[in-house]
Design an enzyme around this catalytic site. Structure first.
Site, PDB file in Angstrom:
ATOM      1  N   SER A   1       0.983  -0.722   0.345  1.00  0.00           N
ATOM      2  CA  SER A   1       0.419  -0.600   0.096  1.00  0.00           C
ATOM      3  C   SER A   1       0.593   1.440  -0.129  1.00  0.00           C
ATOM      4  CB  SER A   1      -0.993   0.253   1.125  1.00  0.00           C
ATOM      5  OG  SER A   1      -1.818   1.336   0.822  1.00  0.00           O
TER       6      SER A   1
ATOM      7  N   ASP B   1      -5.610  -2.693  -2.881  1.00  0.00           N
ATOM      8  CA  ASP B   1      -4.492  -2.636  -1.999  1.00  0.00           C
ATOM      9  C   ASP B   1      -4.064  -4.097  -1.866  1.00  0.00           C
ATOM     10  OD1 ASP B   1      -3.157  -1.825   1.111  1.00  0.00           O
ATOM     11  OD2 ASP B   1      -4.400   0.037  -0.071  1.00  0.00           O
TER      12      ASP B   1
END
Length: 260
Positions: A53, A172
């Site tokens: 992320s 993500d």
């Protein structure tokens, strides 16, 4: 995870992992800057630099030799801008995905993909089967940027349509591996959340319980809950700036303890 003393005595094999962190990536940028200022051989000699992320953005900045202060200022600028919108980061005009794409295109050097290949490991979640994928080979800067965008894409928060990497949709990397590393070499783990990582905040308040979130040891405490909220919806850009200096100082404490 090795003890700090063991890790620092084997710096030639020490990899580094930056966990998913949202806007509190400023904490990790502070950590990275402190290491570069006080023990530069750790980052420069790291055979693998992992990121998930927003942590993948910090990892990419480290591997590509980007100006970490400038990366921090870009994050602060966007946080200030979003605060002026009616719904903050949820406003239709707060295009997190587009802002990130443009920022990466402007800030990465022309040879970023060559600097990153084989050394930068980006955690992504493949949408068709929900499996975690670590990507480490990049054919072009566009290839590298697509991987970083995939690792940072949170549905609804970042947009509606997940980005593609090599023909497949991803989201993500923190959903499936938020603190990526492999057991083949000692790894220095870095997180803006209090837990059992090598470099992270230290809280004195009561911890309700400890949990493991996709390889991330996390203390369930009120300060950590506030950090989670600030990571996604920062109350004030000054909090993010303060996190940078907290990360810098926490790293100095870590290095001092390791040398004892």
């Amino acid at each position: 995870m090795s003890s700090p003393l063991f890790v620092l005595s084997n710096t030639e094999n020490l990899s580094v992992s930056f966990c998913g962190s949202g806007f509190l990536a400023t904490y990790q940028l502070g950590v990275a800057q402190s290491i570069l200022d006080n023990a530069p051989w750790i980052l420069r000699g790291a055979p693998r630099v992992y990121g998930a992320s927003a942590g993948s953005l910090v990892a990419a900045a480290v591997v590509c030799g980007s100006n970490l202060g400038r990366v921090r200022d870009n994050l602060l600028e966007f946080a200030r801008y979003s605060r002026q919108l009616p719904l903050g980061l949820l406003s239709p005009t707060a295009d997190v995905y587009r802002w990130l794409e443009v920022t990466l295109e402007r800030s990465l050097p022309d040879n970023a993909h060559r600097l990153a290949s084989g050394r930068l490991h980006i955690s992504m979640t493949r949408i068709p089967d929900g499996k975690n994928v670590l990507v480490s080979e990049f054919q072009s800067n566009e290839d590298l940027i697509r991987a970083l965008l995939c690792s940072c894409f949170v549905p609804l928060y970042s947009g509606m349509i997940p980005p593609q990497y090599k023909g497949e949709h991803y989201m993500d990397g923190g959903f499936t591996n938020i603190q990526p590393f492999e057991d083949t070499s000692p790894t220095l783990t870095i997180s803006p959340f209090a837990g059992e990582m090598d470099i992270c905040p230290s809280d004195t308040s009561t911890t309700f319980c400890d949990v493991i979130i996709q390889q991330l040891p996390f203390h369930c405490s009120m300060p950590n809950i506030i950090r989670l909220l600030d990571a996604m919806f920062p109350r004030d850009w000054r909090i993010l700036k303060k996190a940078f200096y907290s990360g810098y100082q926490d790293t100095i404490y870590f290095l001092e303890r390791s040398s004892e």
